[in-house]
Design a protein around this motif. Structure first.
Motif, PDB file in Angstrom:
ATOM      1  N   GLN A  70      71.696  -0.450  54.111  1.00 35.19           N
ATOM      2  CA  GLN A  70      72.637  -1.569  54.007  1.00 35.19           C
ATOM      3  C   GLN A  70      72.024  -2.711  53.207  1.00 35.19           C
ATOM      4  O   GLN A  70      72.710  -3.344  52.401  1.00 35.19           O
ATOM      5  N   ALA A  71      70.722  -2.989  53.421  1.00 36.58           N
ATOM      6  CA  ALA A  71      70.052  -4.062  52.686  1.00 36.58           C
ATOM      7  C   ALA A  71      70.089  -3.793  51.179  1.00 36.58           C
ATOM      8  O   ALA A  71      70.361  -4.693  50.380  1.00 36.58           O
ATOM      9  N   LYS A  74      77.743  -3.580  65.353  1.00 37.02           N
ATOM     10  CA  LYS A  74      77.770  -4.515  64.225  1.00 37.02           C
ATOM     11  C   LYS A  74      77.435  -3.803  62.922  1.00 37.02           C
ATOM     12  O   LYS A  74      78.096  -4.010  61.907  1.00 37.02           O
ATOM     13  N   ARG A  75      76.407  -2.953  62.945  1.00 33.81           N
ATOM     14  CA  ARG A  75      76.010  -2.231  61.723  1.00 33.81           C
ATOM     15  C   ARG A  75      77.135  -1.324  61.224  1.00 33.81           C
ATOM     16  O   ARG A  75      77.379  -1.217  60.021  1.00 33.81           O
ATOM     17  N   THR A  76      77.816  -0.671  62.152  1.00 31.72           N
ATOM     18  CA  THR A  76      78.932   0.200  61.771  1.00 31.72           C
ATOM     19  C   THR A  76      80.060  -0.613  61.155  1.00 31.72           C
ATOM     20  O   THR A  76      80.636  -0.230  60.130  1.00 31.72           O
ATOM     21  N   LEU A 132      77.427 -10.898  58.603  1.00 29.91           N
ATOM     22  CA  LEU A 132      78.791 -11.186  59.056  1.00 29.91           C
ATOM     23  C   LEU A 132      79.211 -12.587  58.621  1.00 29.91           C
ATOM     24  O   LEU A 132      80.350 -12.795  58.184  1.00 29.91           O
ATOM     25  N   GLU A 133      78.301 -13.545  58.696  1.00 27.15           N
ATOM     26  CA  GLU A 133      78.597 -14.910  58.243  1.00 27.15           C
ATOM     27  C   GLU A 133      78.818 -14.942  56.727  1.00 27.15           C
ATOM     28  O   GLU A 133      79.716 -15.613  56.230  1.00 27.15           O
ATOM     29  N   ARG A 142      75.468   2.784  70.878  1.00 26.65           N
ATOM     30  CA  ARG A 142      74.241   2.651  71.654  1.00 26.65           C
ATOM     31  C   ARG A 142      74.079   1.225  72.191  1.00 26.65           C
ATOM     32  O   ARG A 142      73.624   1.012  73.297  1.00 26.65           O
ATOM     33  N   ASP A 143      74.434   0.226  71.359  1.00 22.96           N
ATOM     34  CA  ASP A 143      74.350  -1.176  71.762  1.00 22.96           C
ATOM     35  C   ASP A 143      75.199  -2.014  70.811  1.00 22.96           C
ATOM     36  O   ASP A 143      75.796  -1.491  69.871  1.00 22.96           O
ATOM     37  N   LEU A 144      75.235  -3.307  71.043  1.00 24.91           N
ATOM     38  CA  LEU A 144      76.046  -4.211  70.230  1.00 24.91           C
ATOM     39  C   LEU A 144      75.602  -4.201  68.773  1.00 24.91           C
ATOM     40  O   LEU A 144      76.439  -4.212  67.861  1.00 24.91           O
TER      41      LEU A 144
END
Length: 128
Positions: free
Chosen positions: A10-11, A112-114, A64-65, A106-108
């Motif tokens: 993603q980076a 977010k990554r998805t 996201l921002e 798995r977690d928040l």
């Protein structure tokens, strides 16, 4: 506390798409380096005639921002009361672009990554 950074893929994608906000981590080659002061790593630096391509690795929240401030894309992630189930929606100028209902992550940060991957894909398709 788990690291809330975007994935390395993603980076790299964010750099190609023009992300240039300061972050406290960068990628050089395949090595992630954490740095104390935020810096804009998404440009080439020249040291003694050697060029090192740095890639900034921001947090999910920073991306996201950026999506919201630069493209007016708002990503809303909601956690369901039970288990690790989340829903997310991607909205631009009051128009729903994508909704993912009740999916297990798995977690928040994984949710977010998805959502970020989906938002970047939508943005690239809009700009074709």
């Amino acid at each position: 506390m788990k690291d809330n950074r975007v994935t390395l893929l993603q980076a790299k994608r964010l750099k190609r798409m023009g992300y240039n906000n300061p972050s406290t981590a960068y990628l050089i080659g395949n090595t992630l380096v954490k740095y104390q002061a935020p810096n804009n790593w998404n440009h080439k630096r020249d040291y003694s005639n050697l060029t090192f391509p740095y890639i900034g690795v921001p947090t999910c929240d920073e991306v996201l921002e950026w999506l919201y401030n630069k493209y007016d894309i708002y990503v809303n992630i909601q956690r369901w009361v039970t288990d690790l189930k989340f829903s997310y929606s991607i909205v631009k100028q009051s128009k729903i672009l994508h909704i993912e209902f009740i999916r297990e992550f798995r977690d928040l940060n994984c949710a977010k990554r998805t959502a970020i991957t989906k938002a970047l894909t939508i943005l690239q398709q809009e700009n074709k």
